[in-house]
Design a protein around this motif. Structure first.
Motif, PDB file in Angstrom:
ATOM      1  N   ARG A  58       0.870  -1.335   0.046  1.00 52.41           N
ATOM      2  CA  ARG A  58       0.009  -0.050   0.221  1.00 52.41           C
ATOM      3  C   ARG A  58       0.941   1.365  -0.093  1.00 52.41           C
ATOM      4  N   ASN A  59       1.770   1.310   0.801  1.00 55.58           N
ATOM      5  CA  ASN A  59       2.704   2.512   0.874  1.00 55.58           C
ATOM      6  C   ASN A  59       3.444   2.748  -0.470  1.00 55.58           C
ATOM      7  N   THR A  60       3.851   1.537  -0.997  1.00 53.91           N
ATOM      8  CA  THR A  60       4.318   1.790  -2.262  1.00 53.91           C
ATOM      9  C   THR A  60       3.537   2.440  -3.524  1.00 53.91           C
ATOM     10  N   LEU A  61       2.502   1.731  -3.697  1.00 52.41           N
ATOM     11  CA  LEU A  61       1.452   2.155  -4.425  1.00 52.41           C
ATOM     12  C   LEU A  61       0.879   3.596  -4.297  1.00 52.41           C
ATOM     13  N   GLU A  62       0.523   3.892  -3.129  1.00 55.58           N
ATOM     14  CA  GLU A  62       0.304   5.153  -2.796  1.00 55.58           C
ATOM     15  C   GLU A  62       0.916   6.105  -2.887  1.00 55.58           C
ATOM     16  N   GLY A  63       2.462   5.711  -2.661  1.00 56.78           N
ATOM     17  CA  GLY A  63       3.648   6.932  -2.843  1.00 56.78           C
ATOM     18  C   GLY A  63       3.901   7.121  -4.458  1.00 56.78           C
ATOM     19  N   ASN A  64       3.761   5.934  -5.313  1.00 57.46           N
ATOM     20  CA  ASN A  64       3.803   5.902  -6.522  1.00 57.46           C
ATOM     21  C   ASN A  64       2.827   7.021  -7.250  1.00 57.46           C
ATOM     22  N   PHE A  65       1.572   7.001  -6.783  1.00 59.43           N
ATOM     23  CA  PHE A  65       0.210   7.737  -7.449  1.00 59.43           C
ATOM     24  C   PHE A  65       0.503   8.943  -6.690  1.00 59.43           C
ATOM     25  N   SER A  66       0.746   9.336  -5.516  1.00 62.52           N
ATOM     26  CA  SER A  66       0.525  10.513  -4.600  1.00 62.52           C
ATOM     27  C   SER A  66       1.446  11.391  -5.056  1.00 62.52           C
ATOM     28  N   THR A  67       2.763  10.937  -5.829  1.00 61.04           N
ATOM     29  CA  THR A  67       3.490  11.880  -6.583  1.00 61.04           C
ATOM     30  C   THR A  67       2.774  12.840  -7.867  1.00 61.04           C
ATOM     31  N   LEU A  68       2.035  12.200  -8.076  1.00 58.96           N
ATOM     32  CA  LEU A  68       1.025  12.759  -9.130  1.00 58.96           C
ATOM     33  C   LEU A  68       0.428  14.229  -8.600  1.00 58.96           C
ATOM     34  N   THR A 125      -5.880  -6.592   3.153  1.00 58.12           N
ATOM     35  CA  THR A 125      -5.602  -6.740   4.271  1.00 58.12           C
ATOM     36  C   THR A 125      -6.674  -7.697   5.182  1.00 58.12           C
ATOM     37  N   ILE A 126      -8.075  -7.399   4.874  1.00 62.14           N
ATOM     38  CA  ILE A 126      -8.983  -8.348   5.412  1.00 62.14           C
ATOM     39  C   ILE A 126      -8.642  -9.838   5.197  1.00 62.14           C
ATOM     40  N   ALA A 127      -8.341 -10.025   3.894  1.00 58.92           N
ATOM     41  CA  ALA A 127      -7.945 -11.534   3.613  1.00 58.92           C
ATOM     42  C   ALA A 127      -6.764 -11.899   4.500  1.00 58.92           C
ATOM     43  N   GLY A 128      -5.647 -10.954   4.694  1.00 61.44           N
ATOM     44  CA  GLY A 128      -4.689 -11.472   5.223  1.00 61.44           C
ATOM     45  C   GLY A 128      -4.738 -11.630   6.832  1.00 61.44           C
ATOM     46  N   PHE A 129      -5.586 -10.717   7.210  1.00 59.57           N
ATOM     47  CA  PHE A 129      -6.226 -10.670   8.857  1.00 59.57           C
ATOM     48  C   PHE A 129      -6.801 -12.151   8.895  1.00 59.57           C
ATOM     49  N   LEU A 130      -7.944 -12.692   8.040  1.00 61.49           N
ATOM     50  CA  LEU A 130      -8.411 -13.893   8.295  1.00 61.49           C
ATOM     51  C   LEU A 130      -7.659 -15.023   8.128  1.00 61.49           C
ATOM     52  N   SER A 146      -6.017  11.566 -10.411  1.00 65.39           N
ATOM     53  CA  SER A 146      -5.247  10.745  -9.485  1.00 65.39           C
ATOM     54  C   SER A 146      -6.028  10.405  -8.274  1.00 65.39           C
ATOM     55  N   ASP A 147      -7.055  10.952  -7.681  1.00 65.57           N
ATOM     56  CA  ASP A 147      -7.533  11.112  -6.381  1.00 65.57           C
ATOM     57  C   ASP A 147      -8.358   9.511  -6.605  1.00 65.57           C
ATOM     58  N   ASP A 148      -9.032   9.305  -8.011  1.00 66.31           N
ATOM     59  CA  ASP A 148      -9.812   8.155  -8.084  1.00 66.31           C
ATOM     60  C   ASP A 148      -8.720   7.016  -8.148  1.00 66.31           C
ATOM     61  N   LEU A 149      -7.700   7.322  -8.605  1.00 67.93           N
ATOM     62  CA  LEU A 149      -6.641   5.854  -8.662  1.00 67.93           C
ATOM     63  C   LEU A 149      -6.230   5.577  -7.038  1.00 67.93           C
ATOM     64  N   LEU A 150      -5.905   6.756  -6.288  1.00 70.29           N
ATOM     65  CA  LEU A 150      -5.463   6.422  -4.805  1.00 70.29           C
ATOM     66  C   LEU A 150      -6.835   5.760  -4.018  1.00 70.29           C
ATOM     67  N   HIS A 151      -7.906   6.102  -4.602  1.00 68.93           N
ATOM     68  CA  HIS A 151      -9.341   5.495  -3.964  1.00 68.93           C
ATOM     69  C   HIS A 151      -9.262   3.906  -4.341  1.00 68.93           C
ATOM     70  N   ARG A 152      -9.208   3.697  -5.434  1.00 66.87           N
ATOM     71  CA  ARG A 152      -9.007   2.208  -5.864  1.00 66.87           C
ATOM     72  C   ARG A 152      -8.079   1.511  -5.289  1.00 66.87           C
ATOM     73  N   ILE A 153      -6.902   2.084  -5.335  1.00 75.30           N
ATOM     74  CA  ILE A 153      -5.699   1.413  -4.517  1.00 75.30           C
ATOM     75  C   ILE A 153      -6.081   1.104  -3.099  1.00 75.30           C
ATOM     76  N   GLY A 154      -6.825   2.066  -2.449  1.00 76.68           N
ATOM     77  CA  GLY A 154      -7.011   1.760  -1.051  1.00 76.68           C
ATOM     78  C   GLY A 154      -8.258   0.810  -1.030  1.00 76.68           C
ATOM     79  N   ASN A 155      -9.148   0.730  -1.767  1.00 78.41           N
ATOM     80  CA  ASN A 155     -10.038  -0.446  -1.962  1.00 78.41           C
ATOM     81  C   ASN A 155      -9.337  -1.717  -1.776  1.00 78.41           C
ATOM     82  N   ILE A 156      -8.466  -1.749  -2.954  1.00 77.94           N
ATOM     83  CA  ILE A 156      -7.717  -3.362  -3.142  1.00 77.94           C
ATOM     84  C   ILE A 156      -7.015  -3.621  -2.083  1.00 77.94           C
TER      85      ILE A 156
END
Length: 413
Positions: A48-58, A288-293, A273-283
């Motif tokens: 998540r940090n990587t993807l958000e960092g890549n897109f947030s630079t925009l 995270t839920i799957a990993g937690f389970l 760009s904010d839509d991309l960040l939102h989709r990344i967050g959803n994914i």
């Protein structure tokens, strides 16, 4: 009360030493569960940090005009999708001219090659470099920065100067131990003088953000043959409050440039760009839920193992319990004694699992070039889960031990 607790801790430690192998196995079982939880969530957090960092630079104030909408599914997905025409240079240039305003900057870029070989003197790279033609706003609109040298200027673009910007990876390969500024490189038979080096970008999933060569757009159009050129349009707005209005203007303008009737659907896409960040967050939330389970299922197994081991411990120490009760030990002290032992074992397993999980998460993140940070939230969750496991697995054996009849317990062999 503190004296009682400290005494129970000493008794628990002695009991742990007395059944060392069993304790090690129990700690290992708990550690595996915590490791699975912490390790999985650590990697997901790093992703998540990587993807958000890549897109947030925009930035949150940018959007792109693309060939397809962002929910387009490629051929072979089982659905029929109308093929949209490529973005032409005429459309891109007219879009840039007509949308231009004091608070909106439009950049045009063209991907000339994605597997180019770059040469310097008698050395050359693998055919992995990305070659792009850009204009004066591309660097700013793409969230890129110049680490050394300068950007392409108006003179370079107007005169189709043979100059270029290069990614940071060239300093570690082709131009190692050489000051790149002013050096001449060759790409597909054309020579370019390096005027700037891009700041290193976070690279993931095999992308080569740091292995690209950026040249003036005019040179890219005239010197290199592209079978089906698809121009990229990026728009940055100086104020987020104006973004919706600019997106609406851009949509109307592109419909006009493409000659669409009022009832016809768009044959292009707008990606914010904010839509991309939102989709990344959803994914990443789903991951995270799957990993937690997955981690919780593993921890459930360790809870059952700890419960069984503590029940065996109560059975083996029945006579000891009888002696303590015969000497006047109250039920709550018996419960506290066994519960303290369970709690210590669970927390030792938790600490071991946390350390292993962080180590595994760091190793995977390093190998995948993710931005790893210590997931403190996950660590606190793991400690809380270990406490819950101790309560779940230790309470019943402790209560069972406290209810033993002292006479029957003393006769137990």
């Amino acid at each position: 009360m503190w004296i009682v607790i400290s005494e129970n801790i000493k008794i628990a430690l002695e009991a742990i030493k007395g059944q060392f192998l069993r304790t090690v196995l129990t700690v290992l079982i708990i550690a595996i569960g915590i490791t699975a939880l912490v390790g999985i969530l650590s990697v997901i957090t790093a992703l998540r940090n990587t993807l958000e960092g890549n897109f947030s630079t925009l930035g949150a104030n940018t959007f792109m005009v693309t060939r397809y909408e962002n929910n387009y599914r490629a051929e072979g997905s089982g659905t029929t999708q109308k093929v949209h025409p490529y973005l032409t240079y005429r459309e891109a240039e007219q879009f840039k001219q007509q949308l231009a305003s004091p608070f909106a900057k439009v950049s045009i870029a063209l991907n000339v090659a994605t597997s180019a070989e770059v040469k310097y003197e008698n050395k050359k790279t693998d055919p992995l470099a990305v070659l792009m033609g850009i204009d004066e706003y591309y660097i700013a609109n793409s969230g890129l920065e110049i680490a050394q040298g300068r950007d392409l200027n108006e003179f370079d673009l107007a005169n189709n100067s043979r100059v270029c910007l290069i990614g940071s990876d060239f300093q570690n390969t082709l131009l190692k131990e050489v000051d790149p500024i002013g050096k001449t490189i060759s790409v597909r038979g054309f020579s370019f003088t390096i005027v700037g080096i891009l700041k290193e970008q976070s690279s993931s999933f095999g992308n080569y953000e740091n292995f690209q060569v950026l040249i003036p757009l005019g040179i890219a159009r005239n010197a290199f043959v592209v079978a089906q050129p698809d121009y990229q349009l990026k728009v940055s707005v100086d104020n987020k409050d104006k973004l919706d209005a600019v997106v609406a203007d851009a949509t109307l303008l592109m419909r006009s440039l493409r000659g669409l009737a009022p009832l016809q659907e768009n044959n292009f896409g707008i990606e914010r760009s904010d839509d991309l960040l939102h989709r990344i967050g959803n994914i990443t939330n789903v991951l995270t839920i799957a990993g937690f389970l997955i981690g919780m299922i593993t921890i459930l197994g360790s809870s059952i193992a700890l419960l069984n081991i503590m029940l065996v411990s109560v059975t083996e120490r029945t006579k000891e319990i009888g002696i303590r009760k015969a000497l006047g030990a109250q039920r709550r002290f018996i419960i506290l004694q066994f519960f303290t032992e369970t709690l210590l074992i669970a927390q030792i397993g938790a600490v071991s699992g946390i350390l292993l999980g962080i180590g595994i998460g760091w190793g995977i993140s390093k190998a995948a070039h993710f931005v790893f940070t210590i997931p403190w939230g996950v660590i606190f969750i793991a400690i809380g889960i270990a406490l819950f496991v101790a309560v779940l697995s230790g309470l019943y054996p402790a209560v069972k031990a406290s209810k033993l009849d002292p006479v029957e317990a003393l006769r137990y062999e």
